[in-house]
Write an enzyme that holds these catalytic residues in place. Sequence first.
Site, PDB file in Angstrom:
ATOM      1  CG  HIS A 308      -2.152   1.006   1.084  1.00 17.99           C
ATOM      2  ND1 HIS A 308      -2.030   2.180   1.444  1.00 17.99           N
ATOM      3  CD2 HIS A 308      -3.376   0.610   0.757  1.00 17.99           C
ATOM      4  CE1 HIS A 308      -3.344   2.779   1.000  1.00 17.99           C
ATOM      5  NE2 HIS A 308      -4.071   1.683   0.699  1.00 17.99           N
ATOM      6  CG  ASP A 366      -8.311  -4.594  -2.700  1.00 19.58           C
ATOM      7  OD1 ASP A 366      -7.700  -3.577  -3.097  1.00 19.58           O
ATOM      8  OD2 ASP A 366      -9.685  -4.391  -2.518  1.00 19.58           O
TER       9      ASP A 366
END
Length: 431
Positions: A308, A366
Amino acid sequence: MAETSKTATLTLHGETYELPVLSPSAGPDVVDIRKLYAQADVFTYDPGFTSTASCESSITFIDGDKGELLYRGYPIDQLAEKSHYLEVCYLLLNGELPNKTELEDFEYRITRHTMVHEQMHNFFRGFRRDSHPMATMVGVVGAMSAFYHDSLDINDPWQREVASMRLIAKLPTIAAMAYKYSIGQPFVYPRNDLGYAENFLNMCFSVPAEPYKVEPALAKAMDRIFTLHADHEQNASTSTVRLAGSSGANPFACIAAGIACLWGPAHGGANQACLEMLREIGTVDKIPEYIARAKDKDDPFRLMGFGHRVYKNFDPRAKVMKESADEVLDLLGVHDNETLQVAKELERIALEDPYFVEKKLYPNVDFYSGIILEAMGFPTSMFTPIFALSRTVGWISQWKEMIEDPTNKIGRPRQLYTGATTRDYVDVSKR
Ligand code: SDX
């Protein structure tokens, strides 16, 4: 914005410039370079915006090092456990948790905006049945601009509010219609006697031929997934919505732009790509091969659902999602789910691997969401549409904050130009 007496000094081309340093309520200080070009005739350079604050906002805060996510100051794990999506929508839009009356009024209004104009059904018939539901959603949400003319004027607070309510209310209906259309089943109308998540599940999974009852625990899990995806600071799709909105485009067009950006596998499309990756890995013994590929500079393969831009620790949403995956699979009687076993083992191995540790790559939102959604009965193609409908409240809250900011101006970045300098045209006979 909190001005401070702090300044940053820049020395360039023999000149010294004092740049104001702005102090946030949380997070790093911000060097204000708004006047830099006018003063020093230079641009700053930050293509991926890794060091750039594009706006001032008071909606969502992320502490990437601690793995914290706050919606208007409330930690995401508390909201996921104690609140529910429509209350979170009210919080994101208005800045405070609603009292009982405010919540009842908000839920009443959302519930009564869930139907779409009947003529919009025709839009779906223009798509091939095998269209990706995200393609349909981009098209149909953009087309809302052609139907809701009484909520297009961005300068009218009442029209901004009506557009916001319509988008939050209608996105689940449009996502469910996209799904039904893709499987050749008739559209199911929304029902005012069902909760937000229950209504969405009913529109997706009920058929006219027989009664359908939504399992309350599944509706709660669905609602929690909506909450976990609701907003996330200035991510790529939110920045797209803000940039589109800065030109004065109507809210429906801006949200359609956000949906288009979210579709990418590096962003919201990662939930679909992650489950497909887990399926491709197939069994735990294949994991080392894929870990090696993820580390190989010459292999474009990346572990989907990992890493991320902001989180350099666990994504707090992934933690909640992982707990929810166990609960939902248990509720559905899905035991020894191979995909979940691969996901858990992949996470364990990756988090012990120096490559992932050094680069601070952790599972993100996710990584586990697809396992839950698949167990609920959704095809992978519906994973990103569900992310999009969840994030609509975040997009519209950020859009509203920008429109209501009196200092708001059109976003227009500059560039580091390395192309040809001025040269004269040469006739084709002389080339
Ligand atoms: C979302 O921004 C948001 O807030 C987004 C989101 C939201 O709620 O809106 O949180 C939702 O989009 C989550 C992210 C979903 N995407 C994926 O899971 C796709 C896989 N992840 C990566 O592509 C990547 O981690 C990104 C895109 C998420 C972040 O990319 P960055 O910040 O630009 O980091 P990078 O590409 O510069 O990577 C840094 C290093 C690189 O190695 P070096 O060049 O420094 O040697 O880490 C490596 C990368 O190669 N790396 C990975 C990796 N992610 C980064 N290596 C293997 N597998 C990965 N998944």
